[in-house]
Design a protein around this motif. Structure first.
Motif, PDB file in Angstrom:
ATOM      1  N   GLN A   1       0.834  -1.207   0.000  1.00  0.00           N
ATOM      2  CA  GLN A   1       0.000   0.000   0.000  1.00  0.00           C
ATOM      3  C   GLN A   1       0.864   1.251   0.000  1.00  0.00           C
ATOM      4  O   GLN A   1       0.635   2.197  -0.754  1.00  0.00           O
ATOM      5  CB  GLN A   1      -0.938  -0.031   1.224  1.00  0.00           C
ATOM      6  N   VAL A   2       1.928   1.189   0.839  1.00  0.00           N
ATOM      7  CA  VAL A   2       2.857   2.319   0.943  1.00  0.00           C
ATOM      8  C   VAL A   2       3.502   2.572  -0.417  1.00  0.00           C
ATOM      9  O   VAL A   2       3.581   3.707  -0.893  1.00  0.00           O
ATOM     10  CB  VAL A   2       3.941   2.034   2.007  1.00  0.00           C
TER      11      VAL A   2
ATOM     12  N   ASP B   1       1.061   4.138  -2.843  1.00  0.00           N
ATOM     13  CA  ASP B   1       0.865   5.548  -2.493  1.00  0.00           C
ATOM     14  C   ASP B   1       2.004   6.402  -3.039  1.00  0.00           C
ATOM     15  O   ASP B   1       1.785   7.471  -3.612  1.00  0.00           O
ATOM     16  CB  ASP B   1       0.782   5.721  -0.974  1.00  0.00           C
ATOM     17  N   GLN B   2       3.236   5.904  -2.866  1.00  0.00           N
ATOM     18  CA  GLN B   2       4.396   6.668  -3.306  1.00  0.00           C
ATOM     19  C   GLN B   2       4.412   6.787  -4.824  1.00  0.00           C
ATOM     20  O   GLN B   2       4.755   7.827  -5.370  1.00  0.00           O
ATOM     21  CB  GLN B   2       5.694   6.007  -2.823  1.00  0.00           C
TER      22      GLN B   2
ATOM     23  N   LEU C   1       1.917   9.363  -5.743  1.00  0.00           N
ATOM     24  CA  LEU C   1       2.464  10.663  -5.376  1.00  0.00           C
ATOM     25  C   LEU C   1       3.419  11.155  -6.459  1.00  0.00           C
ATOM     26  O   LEU C   1       3.338  12.298  -6.934  1.00  0.00           O
ATOM     27  CB  LEU C   1       3.197  10.541  -4.038  1.00  0.00           C
TER      28      LEU C   1
END
Ligand SMILES: Nc1ncnc2c1ncn2[C@@H]1O[C@H](COP(=O)(O)OP(=O)(O)O)[C@@H](O)[C@H]1O
Ligand SMILES: [Mg+2]
Lengths: 322, 302
Positions: free
Chosen positions: A68-69, A72-73, A76
């Motif tokens: 998930q991280v 997200d990155q 971004l």
């Protein structure tokens, strides 16, 4: 119906080939599951291993992050129109792949201890084996004769067993601090923990085994003119020997389980210490290799002892397993 | 069929009667006097044996017969010294018996060979307990193994032997101690019929050839008549001596004698004693019709 096709007959012996197949399968199945989880990317693999951090400065190559991280990155980076991070799905660090552990079987022995006070793997293993040996031998030297006497003479049993029954409920690890206070910080207390963990069970188990000897054999010996000690040495002891040997094999397995506790008291040493250290350094391939080594030592020594038992007790009937 | 007129079991031919006269002249080996035994069980005090009296003479073969639970095993265990009597006494050569000893050999119904010893070492066991050297014990043992026809199996372990062979070893092992009396508690009870009759013939042969007195428990009437000089009949609840029968069948005995008048007369008498016709017999009828009604065409023709 032909004999070889019957895999699920209740308590019927299987053919040699069937037994070999099943033995191999019993090891291959878990390895297969492990391999699938390790090598098939869409099975589990909850993490992402970073190959190229892109514009995300806090990511480093080789880093493991949650999926998930990572997503997200990536989002971004896309929003900011900068270089997105790249990576591939990976398993957590505590689940190394089979080939990594296989390599560790060799490299674990060549991994230099981080501090000079620590031991190489082969030293750790040898140390553990010695602790087990002394703990188990000392326990057996007293426990086996006492167990046989308890099983033979009711008076001795009544004198010893109530206390032993009580004592065996006391957890051996609880005596760790006491053992250190009395026996110092080196191997003394470790051997003592193995002794305490083994001894009380040993007396009770061997007393029971002794009681299981068919009374008719003792009566037959009496009618043949055997007297007190002849009964003990010529009938009871040879009569229970194969079962006693089997008990000892099982007890030796238990002694290994106390090793974990024993090695963490006083000065840490031995294979369990090696494992904890390697886990601390996150060398999980070494951790698995060392754990599997304990298993191999256990199984191999038991097979050797079982073979030896067959040699020693040729009068024992073949026992069909399953 | 007409009923065959049997002689009385008490009728003895001259030869048989002379044999018994001679037998009774011989020294008494075992004497049981007013023997009683009670057990403390959950149901309270159980009287297993009450006021048992008998003697056996040298080289006599005595069978003890009686319904199951009448105390046969208890009796022989007391004689062996494995149980102590509640009252009365047992004399062996006029000396009271208190504990087990090599002067009374015992063969049990169950197999009691030592599984960790070869046939040879099983037979040597008693001799070694007596303090004989290994060498003498071994040569003695081999003789006995020869006698029971197991020379080829001297080095086999008990688990490699058939039931009949195990009991032959047990007999050799008991006899090797040169006991005054051989006590046997249903030794052939677990064997199949064919092996059993072979073993009976073997036993008679051994007994004829060596100086041994035998007390043999059985619940098989034919076995008792075939083997015994005298048959001690016990009755149950409490175990008491019902009758002591002198077997009128002449020796040497053969298998053919089972249809001789003496044999049948004795068997008839034993049957009367052991299965007396009582009111209880009515309940022996099974209520077959309720569960086994079958069609007419497959009915058994009586
Ligand atoms: N150790 C014992 N404790 C209590 N009762 C016993 C014991 N041994 C035998 N008996 C009883 O004594 C009676 C005779 O038993 P036993 O001598 O074995 O009979 P048999 O051998 O004629 O079948 C039985 O009722 C049995 O239950
Ligand atoms: Mg019985």
């Amino acid at each position: 119906m032909s004999q070889s096709t019957r895999w699920f007959a209740v308590r019927q012996a299987l053919t040699r080939k069937q037994v070999t197949t099943l033995t191999l399968l019993s090891f291959l199945l878990p390895i297969l599951v492990w391999s699938l989880v390790s090598y098939v990317p869409f099975l589990w693999h909850p993490k992402i291993e970073i190959v190229e951090p892109g514009s995300i400065t806090w990511l480093k190559p080789g880093m493991l992050v949650e999926q998930q991280v990572f997503l997200d990155q990536q989002l971004l980076a896309a929003e900011q129109k900068t270089a997105p991070p790249e990576g591939f799905r990976a398993n957590p660090i505590y689940l190394p792949a089979p080939h990594e552990v296989a390599t560790a079987f060799y490299t674990a022995f060549t991994t230099e201890p981080t501090r000079s006070s620590e031991q190489w793997l082969h030293e750790s293993l040898w140390h553990s084996i010695q602790v087990i040996f002394w703990g188990f031998t000392l326990s057996s030297l007293i426990g086996v004769p006492l167990g046989v006497l308890c099983g033979t003479y009711v008076a001795i049993s009544r004198l010893q067993e109530p206390f032993i029954e009580f004592f065996r409920y006391l957890p051996a690890p609880a005596f760790g601090a006491l053992a250190v206070a009395i026996l110092g910080i080196h191997d003394g207390p470790k051997i003592a923990i193995i002794f305490i963990g083994t001894f009380f069970q040993q007396v009770l188990i061997i007393a029971n085994t002794t009681r299981k000897l068919d009374v008719a054999l003792l009566e037959a010996a009496l009618t043949l003119g055997a007297k007190k000690f002849q009964l003990l040495f010529r009938v009871v002891i040879p009569g229970i020997l194969p079962d006693l040997y089997r008990d000892q094999r099982i007890l030796l397995g238990w002694a290994w389980t106390y090793l974990i506790v024993a090695e963490l008291i006083g000065t840490s040493s031995g294979i369990t210490w090696f494992i904890t250290q390697q886990a601390r350094y996150k060398n999980f391939d070494n951790v698995y290799a060392a754990i599997i080594m304990i298993g191999i030592i256990g199984v191999v020594s038991d097979i050797v002892l079982a073979r030896l038992g067959k040699r020693l007790f040729p009068w024992e009937k073949e026992q069909v397993k399953g | 069929m007409t009923a065959i007129e049997l002689p009385s079991y008490l009728d003895q031919s001259e030869a048989v009667s002379a044999r018994f006269d001679k037998l009774k002249q011989r020294e008494v080996i075992l004497e049981v006097k007013h023997l009683g035994k009670q057990f403390n069980s959950q149901q309270g005090l159980v009287t297993a044996l009450r006021d048992i009296n008998f003697k056996t003479h040298r080289r006599e073969f005595v069978c003890v017969i009686g319904p199951s639970g009448c105390g046969k095993s208890t009796l022989i265990r007391i004689l062996a010294g494995l149980e102590s009597p509640s009252s009365g006494e047992v004399l062996l050569d006029n000396k009271p018996v208190f504990e087990p000893g090599p002067d009374r050999g015992m063969v049990f119904q169950g197999y009691t060979l030592f599984p960790w010893l070869s046939v040879k070492h099983n037979v040597m066991f008693g001799l070694e307990m007596q303090g004989h050297t290994k060498a003498t014990a071994e040569s003695e043992a081999l003789n006995w193994i020869d006698l029971v026809g197991l020379e080829k199996f001297a080095d086999a372990y008990p688990h490699q032997l058939s039931g009949g062979m195990k009991q032959r070893v047990a007999i050799a092992r008991a006899l090797a101690n040169k006991p005054r009396i051989l006590l046997m508690d249903e030794p052939f009870g677990a064997l199949d019929a064919q092996t059993r009759s072979k073993m009976q013939a073997n036993l008679i042969e051994i007994w004829r050839n060596i100086d041994i007195t035998v007390l043999f428990i059985t619940h098989d009437l034919d076995e008792a008549i075939y083997l015994a000089d005298r048959i001690l009949v016990l009755k149950a609840n409490p175990g008491e001596v019902e009758e002591l029968i002198e077997v009128p069948v002449p020796r040497p005995r053969t298998a053919d004698q089972v249809i001789s008048p003496e044999f049948l007369a004795t068997k008839k008498r034993l049957e009367e004693l052991i299965h007396p016709p009582t009111a209880e017999d009515d309940t022996d009828e099974l209520h077959m019709i309720r569960m086994t009604h079958v069609g007419d065409d497959v009915e058994v023709m009586d």
